[in-house]
Design a protein around this motif. Structure first.
Motif, PDB file in Angstrom:
ATOM      1  N   CYS A 132       0.849  -1.191   0.000  1.00 47.54           N
ATOM      2  CA  CYS A 132       0.000   0.000   0.000  1.00 47.54           C
ATOM      3  C   CYS A 132       0.885   1.241   0.000  1.00 47.54           C
ATOM      4  O   CYS A 132       1.670   1.465   0.932  1.00 47.54           O
ATOM      5  N   ALA A 179      -6.419   7.134  -0.132  1.00 44.75           N
ATOM      6  CA  ALA A 179      -6.699   5.803   0.401  1.00 44.75           C
ATOM      7  C   ALA A 179      -7.393   4.963  -0.664  1.00 44.75           C
ATOM      8  O   ALA A 179      -8.249   5.456  -1.388  1.00 44.75           O
ATOM      9  N   GLU A 180      -6.974   3.710  -0.764  1.00 44.39           N
ATOM     10  CA  GLU A 180      -7.597   2.752  -1.673  1.00 44.39           C
ATOM     11  C   GLU A 180      -8.051   1.563  -0.848  1.00 44.39           C
ATOM     12  O   GLU A 180      -7.259   0.993  -0.109  1.00 44.39           O
ATOM     13  N   GLU A 181      -9.303   1.193  -0.983  1.00 45.01           N
ATOM     14  CA  GLU A 181      -9.837   0.035  -0.241  1.00 45.01           C
ATOM     15  C   GLU A 181      -9.195  -1.239  -0.768  1.00 45.01           C
ATOM     16  O   GLU A 181      -9.229  -1.515  -1.964  1.00 45.01           O
ATOM     17  N   CYS A 196      -7.291  -4.025   4.455  1.00 46.82           N
ATOM     18  CA  CYS A 196      -7.329  -2.738   5.153  1.00 46.82           C
ATOM     19  C   CYS A 196      -7.762  -2.867   6.616  1.00 46.82           C
ATOM     20  O   CYS A 196      -7.223  -2.185   7.492  1.00 46.82           O
ATOM     21  N   ASP A 197      -8.735  -3.733   6.879  1.00 46.33           N
ATOM     22  CA  ASP A 197      -9.233  -3.872   8.258  1.00 46.33           C
ATOM     23  C   ASP A 197      -8.152  -4.346   9.226  1.00 46.33           C
ATOM     24  O   ASP A 197      -8.219  -4.044  10.414  1.00 46.33           O
ATOM     25  N   HIS A 227      -4.903   1.641   9.678  1.00 49.93           N
ATOM     26  CA  HIS A 227      -6.306   1.683   9.294  1.00 49.93           C
ATOM     27  C   HIS A 227      -6.992   3.004   9.672  1.00 49.93           C
ATOM     28  O   HIS A 227      -7.673   3.612   8.864  1.00 49.93           O
ATOM     29  N   ASP A 228      -6.802   3.445  10.898  1.00 51.79           N
ATOM     30  CA  ASP A 228      -7.482   4.642  11.364  1.00 51.79           C
ATOM     31  C   ASP A 228      -7.043   5.907  10.643  1.00 51.79           C
ATOM     32  O   ASP A 228      -7.767   6.892  10.575  1.00 51.79           O
ATOM     33  N   CYS A 263      -6.705   6.124   7.536  1.00 51.53           N
ATOM     34  CA  CYS A 263      -7.367   6.134   6.226  1.00 51.53           C
ATOM     35  C   CYS A 263      -8.896   6.131   6.322  1.00 51.53           C
ATOM     36  O   CYS A 263      -9.560   6.746   5.500  1.00 51.53           O
ATOM     37  N   TRP A 264      -9.423   5.421   7.301  1.00 48.14           N
ATOM     38  CA  TRP A 264     -10.850   5.129   7.251  1.00 48.14           C
ATOM     39  C   TRP A 264     -11.645   5.632   8.464  1.00 48.14           C
ATOM     40  O   TRP A 264     -12.820   5.308   8.594  1.00 48.14           O
ATOM     41  N   CYS A 265     -11.062   6.395   9.342  1.00 49.63           N
ATOM     42  CA  CYS A 265     -11.833   6.903  10.488  1.00 49.63           C
ATOM     43  C   CYS A 265     -11.950   8.409  10.439  1.00 49.63           C
ATOM     44  O   CYS A 265     -11.230   9.095   9.833  1.00 49.63           O
TER      45      CYS A 265
END
Length: 181
Positions: free
Chosen positions: A35, A164-166, A170-171, A176-177, A179-181
């Protein structure tokens, strides 16, 4: 003075005077293939979530696998897990991300070849799976490593991270946080 990232990395590694030193670690090489956003965070020394289950599992494997042989050799920009019968061994907790692990090991072999004039074979070891695979520094791998060094340079010199790319993992990512929070 050269602007080519590969030449700058080699000059930096050899201790030659460089106006703008450039360093690549094995982790950076791995992240480049996992990534690019994670690579950018790593290049800024942003600390990962050490309590992340994936990080904890990897640390546990690092601390226990091959403990009787483990050396953690630090050679300039690279840190080798161990040498076994003259082969460079990279230990990974899982074979889930094979290409990034192979490229990290390929970078170590390239670095030893280009910086120290040491020619070695590599072994990618997955002790939890009781699996080992040979990795050789072929011309194709050399090209891929050098292309990745240029790509890493391009990413780490950017003022902000790539978008960010899913991705399927990713989880479980320690960033993680970010990018996705």
């Amino acid at each position: 003075m050269t602007t080519d990232p590969v030449d700058r990395l080699l000059a930096t590694a050899r201790g030659e005077p460089v106006d703008d030193p450039f360093r690549v670690t094995g982790v950076m090489m791995q992240y480049y293939f996992v990534c690019k956003r994670e690579l950018w965070f790593e290049s800024r020394d942003l600390e990962i979530d050490r309590e992340n289950a994936t990080v904890v599992r990897g640390t546990r494997v690092d601390e226990t696998a091959y403990s009787d042989k483990r050396e953690n050799l630090h050679l300039g920009m690279i840190s080798l897990d161990l040498l076994d019968d003259g082969r460079v061994v990279e230990v990974k907790p899982s074979s889930a991300l094979t290409e990034p692990a192979e490229m990290q090991l390929s970078y170590y072999l390239w670095y030893l070849d280009r910086v120290a004039d040491i020619h070695r074979e590599g072994v990618l070891a997955h002790p939890r799976e009781r699996r080992r695979e040979s990795v050789e520094l072929t011309d194709e791998r050399i090209d891929k490593v050098e292309s990745a060094i240029c790509g890493i340079h391009s990413i780490v010199t950017q003022p902000s991270p790539p978008p960010a790319e899913e991705k399927p993992f990713c989880d479980s990512c320690a960033y993680h946080d970010f990018c996705w929070c």
